[in-house]
Design a protein around this motif. Structure first.
Motif, short mmCIF file in Angstrom:
data_model
loop_
_atom_site.label_atom_id
_atom_site.label_comp_id
_atom_site.label_asym_id
_atom_site.label_seq_id
_atom_site.Cartn_x
_atom_site.Cartn_y
_atom_site.Cartn_z
N ASN A 31 42.47 29.11 40.25
CA ASN A 31 41.07 29.21 39.89
C ASN A 31 40.11 28.91 41.04
N TYR A 32 40.66 28.74 42.25
CA TYR A 32 39.78 28.42 43.37
C TYR A 32 40.36 29.08 44.62
N ASP A 49 33.88 30.09 49.73
CA ASP A 49 34.88 29.96 48.68
C ASP A 49 34.36 30.59 47.39
N ARG A 51 35.11 30.60 42.96
CA ARG A 51 35.83 30.08 41.82
C ARG A 51 36.07 31.20 40.82
N ARG A 93 44.34 27.98 44.83
CA ARG A 93 44.65 26.69 44.24
C ARG A 93 44.80 26.87 42.74
#
Lengths: 112, 115
Positions: A31-32, A49, A51, A93
Motif C-alpha cells: 500500500n505504499y 511516494d 499510497r 511496502r
C-alpha cells in the motif's frame, strides 16, 4: 514475500526529454510505494511516494503513477536536466509491515 | 540540517578487527534500520529496531550485531569483518504505529573498507 521488479536497468535520455522507469510488485497487500534517488557515494534520497488510495501524484517535474489492478507503478521525469543523472530505486511496502522491498535500480544518464 | 547522521563517513578496518558504525537521528522516529549496500545493488536490510524491539533478517550473518541504547542512536557492530563485508552501510529511520505507512529517510552512509 513481496517481490519488486524494476525496468530498465539503465536508461540514457537526451537533456530536456522525458524519462520513465517502471516497477511491478507481487503482493496485492502493498500500500505504499516510494521512489529514491541515489547519487554516487551518497545515501538514497526520497524524491516522491504514493499510497495505494491515490492513482497519481506530481511534484514539479516528477510524477508517479500507480495501477493497483496491474500491480505496477512508474516514475516520470519531465524536462530532464544533467543533475537528474543518478541511480533510481523503487520500493514497495506491504500494509502492516514496516519494511521496504526494493527494486534492483535504474541508472539514469542525462546526455547534455 | 542533517536528520539522519552517520559516523564515520569512511571507515577502514583490518580483516578480523571489530568495527562499530554509528547512526543518530533528530527526527524522533521510533524505527531505525541498518542496510548493507554493495556496488550497483539495492540496499539489503540487515535488521531494524521497532522501538526497543530488535528484528533480525533471516539471512543476516551472526557477525553483524546492533545496539540501540536510546531513541536517537543506533550502532552496527561487525565482530570479525571479512573482505566480503566491504560495502556501504546505510542507516534509515521511519515513524510507525499510526496505522498508515510513513516515509523512510536514509543517512549519507558509511563506506567500509576491509584490508
Amino acid at each position: 514475500g513481496e517481490n519488486v521488479e524494476q525496468h530498465p536497468s539503465t536508461l540514457s535520455v537526451q537533456e530536456g526529454d522525458s524519462a520513465v522507469i517502471k516497477c511491478t510488485y507481487s503482493d496485492s497487500a502493498s500500500n505504499y510505494f516510494p521512489w529514491y534517488k541515489q547519487e554516487l557515494g551518497k545515501g538514497p534520497q526520497l524524491i516522491i511516494d504514493i499510497r495505494s488510495n491515490v492513482g497519481e501524484k506530481k511534484d514539479q517535474r516528477i510524477a508517479v503513477t500507480l495501477n493497483k489492478t496491474a500491480k505496477h507503478f512508474s516514475l516520470h521525469i519531465t524536462e530532464t536536466q544533467p543533475e537528474d543523472s543518478a541511480v533510481y530505486f523503487c520500493a514497495a511496502r506491504v500494509g502492516g509491515n514496516e519494511k521496504l522491498t526494493f527494486g534492483t535500480g535504474t541508472r539514469l544518464t542525462i546526455i547534455p | 540540517d542533517a536528520m539522519v547522521i552517520q559516523n564515520p563517513r569512511y571507515q577502514v578496518t583490518q580483516f578480523g578487527k571489530p568495527v562499530t558504525l554509528s547512526c543518530s537521528q533528530t527526527l524522533n522516529h521510533n524505527v531505525m534500520y541498518w542496510y548493507q549496500q554493495k556496488s550497483s545493488q539495492a540496499p539489503k536490510l540487515l535488521f531494524h529496531y521497532y522501538d526497543k524491539d530488535f528484528n533480525n533478517e533471516a539471512d543476516t550473518p551472526d557477525n553483524f550485531q546492533s545496539r540501540r541504547p536510546n531513541t536517537s542512536f543506533c550502532f552496527l557492530d561487525i565482530r570479525s569483518p571479512g573482505l566480503g563485508d566491504a560495502a556501504m552501510y546505510l542507516c534509515a529511520t521511519s515513524r510507525e504505529g499510526l496505522g498508515v505507512p510513513y516515509e523512510q529517510y536514509f543517512g549519507p552512509g558509511t563506506r567500509l573498507t576491509v584490508t
